[in-house]
Design a protein around this motif. Structure first.
Motif, mmCIF file in Angstrom:
data_model
loop_
_atom_site.group_PDB
_atom_site.id
_atom_site.type_symbol
_atom_site.label_atom_id
_atom_site.label_comp_id
_atom_site.label_asym_id
_atom_site.label_seq_id
_atom_site.Cartn_x
_atom_site.Cartn_y
_atom_site.Cartn_z
ATOM 1 N N GLN A 82 0.831 -1.213 0.000
ATOM 2 C CA GLN A 82 0.000 0.000 0.000
ATOM 3 C C GLN A 82 0.863 1.261 0.000
ATOM 4 N N LEU A 86 0.950 4.232 -2.706
ATOM 5 C CA LEU A 86 0.793 5.635 -2.305
ATOM 6 C C LEU A 86 1.942 6.496 -2.846
ATOM 7 N N ASN A 89 1.700 6.520 -6.666
ATOM 8 C CA ASN A 89 0.342 6.759 -7.151
ATOM 9 C C ASN A 89 -0.037 5.736 -8.240
ATOM 10 N N SER B 54 2.731 11.611 0.162
ATOM 11 C CA SER B 54 3.299 10.426 -0.488
ATOM 12 C C SER B 54 4.828 10.447 -0.410
ATOM 13 N N SER B 57 6.105 9.261 2.838
ATOM 14 C CA SER B 57 5.923 7.823 3.073
ATOM 15 C C SER B 57 7.223 7.042 2.911
#
Lengths: 233, 239
Positions: A82, A86, A89, B54, B57
């Protein structure tokens, strides 16, 4: 599922459950530490259960530990996939491919040799330690506990029933510490001089103590006391 | 070293757990929003470095990879150790190469982990919660067995040399049993979706018992490392 899902029940309930579960873990780890000191065995918990409770309970403990560890690998792969989705994208349908890439990556280090495996673990463990320290350092100036917890107290989870909330909060909180008992699996390495502690033992200890925080980049400072201890040996 | 390591791990874990929980909850968007986050630390990094969610992350990838390594190592060691004791088929103790990699046990664990993910992925992603709860039942079974085992150990082997003694003695084990029984009851009785994994776990245990009674008990033995480290305990046990 991650430990932070427990925060949905409110910060106060989460901290109460955390304290309760922690007290259980303190007892468990002290007990395990005493047994591991007397019976150092590479198989970990199943060996202890086999000696103390008998062959069948020992076998079942071993099976349950295998289930626990195999499914935890699944639970780690899921947020890993996941996260990649993320970051890039990308299409979530590609996640099984990402799982496969991570698995193959880990297998390469498992197969290529003990030294490279533990060197890599040392590297990634150290990197994660830096990340958690950085997180605490940079986030300090954005903290406002009073403001954030004021909104938190308005939670309507479990229809406001605190006992039910606490009971539902316990499993994710337990997940926070699950895996720390695996340190005993490193027992045999402590006696092997040719693989010095800094290559094998320490990174494993670090990782086992950090395992619960798979989605929070939570790395402990355990490395330092253990390193100091091992250097004294 | 193992007792020192365990206790050190525990206390550093307590320290870091409290620090990060409080830090995360005290920052925007607060603990309620944080409970839904895939990568909770990303909020802090995103804000501090003025980068996208993002991009932040990336910071969470390395510990996840490290955990993956550690758990793969763990199931490899456990499966191969049980095979060496005759409790699992001999094939699991096969090794390859100069590094003696347990390729069958590693391969088996990896395939099982992958299968456990693929099934919920194909059916419905939310069902992955079953994998988590199933794992939790295994965890509680291990903890309760270890604590019960400690009580036996405490009274049966009081003279066995040990480098560490639990300050709480058998009372600590009893209290630990209480805590994890409450956790188990909470998981079974009050957690949504907790029942299906429970039934799966009970069926798995039944299969394991049948396997043990029909196969494993006729092949079980003490591996060389067990003979080496647990000899004294077995001798006392036999008296």
């Amino acid at each position: 599922m991650s430990w932070n899902t427990g925060l949905a029940f409110g910060f106060a309930i989460f901290m109460t459950c955390l304290s309760f579960t922690l007290s259980g873990y303190i007892c468990l780890i002290f007990c395990l530490a005493e047994m591991a000191g007397a019976l150092p065995f590479a198989g970990g918990s199943f060996g202890f259960a086999r000696v103390t409770l008998g062959p069948l309970p020992g076998f079942l403990v071993g099976i349950c530990e295998i289930i626990q560890n195999v499914l935890t690998v699944s639970s780690i792969l899921l947020p890993l996939g996941q996260s990649v989705t993320l970051i890039f994208n990308s299409n979530p349908q590609n996640e099984p491919i990402y799982w496969l890439i991570f698995i193959v990556f880990a297998l390469v280090f498992h197969v290529t040799g003990v030294r490279s495996f533990w060197r890599f673990n040392m590297l990634i463990g150290s990197l994660s330690l830096v990340i958690i320290a950085l997180y605490l350092a940079v986030s300090a100036r954005y903290m406002n506990l009073t403001r954030e917890l004021r909104t938190d107290s308005t939670t309507v989870a479990c229809d406001g029933n605190s006992i039910v909330c606490a009971l539902q909060c316990l499993p994710p909180v337990t997940w926070m510490f699950s895996g720390i008992e695996l340190v005993t699996l490193a027992s045999v390495y402590t006696d092997k001089v040719r693989y010095t502690a800094e290559y094998m033992y320490i990174p494993y200890i670090v990782e086992c103590s950090l395992i619960p925080y798979t989605s929070w980049a939570e790395y402990n400072t355990v490395m330092i006391p253990i390193l100091c201890h091992s250097l004294k040996q | 070293m193992i007792p020192t390591a365990l206790v050190s791990c525990l206390f550093t874990l307590i320290f870091s757990a409290l620090c990060v929980t409080v830090a995360g909850s005290a920052m925007f968007p607060g603990s309620l929003e944080l409970s839904n986050a895939l990568l909770p630390m990303s909020y802090g990094f995103s804000k501090a470095f003025s980068i996208s969610f993002s991009a932040s992350s990336w910071f969470s990838l390395s510990p996840m990879i490290a955990s993956l390594f550690a758990f793969m190592f763990s199931f490899d060691r456990q499966i191969s150790a049980m095979a060496r004791s005759g409790l699992l088929p001999e094939i699991f103790k096969l090794t390859i190469g100069a590094n003696q990699t347990h390729y069958v046990s590693l391969g088996f664990g990896v395939v099982a982990a992958f299968a456990a993910l693929l099934v919920p992925f194909e059916v419905q992603m939310d069902r992955a919660i079953y994998v988590f709860y199933f794992s939790m039942f295994g965890t509680f079974f291990v903890y309760l067995s270890l604590l019960a085992g400690y009580i036996v150990f405490h009274f049966k082997y009081p003279t066995l040399p040990r480098s560490f003694r639990s300050p709480f003695k058998a009372y600590g084990a009893l209290y630990g049993i209480f805590v994890f029984v409450v956790d188990l009851i909470a998981l079974v009785g009050w957690t949504p979706d907790g029942r299906v994994p429970l039934y799966c776990f009970i069926v798995s245990i039944l299969f394991a018992v049948i396997y043990y009674l029909s196969v494993a008990r006729y092949h079980q033995a003490f591996s060389s490392e067990e003979q080496q480290t647990m000899f004294v305990a077995y001798v006392i046990n036999g008296k």
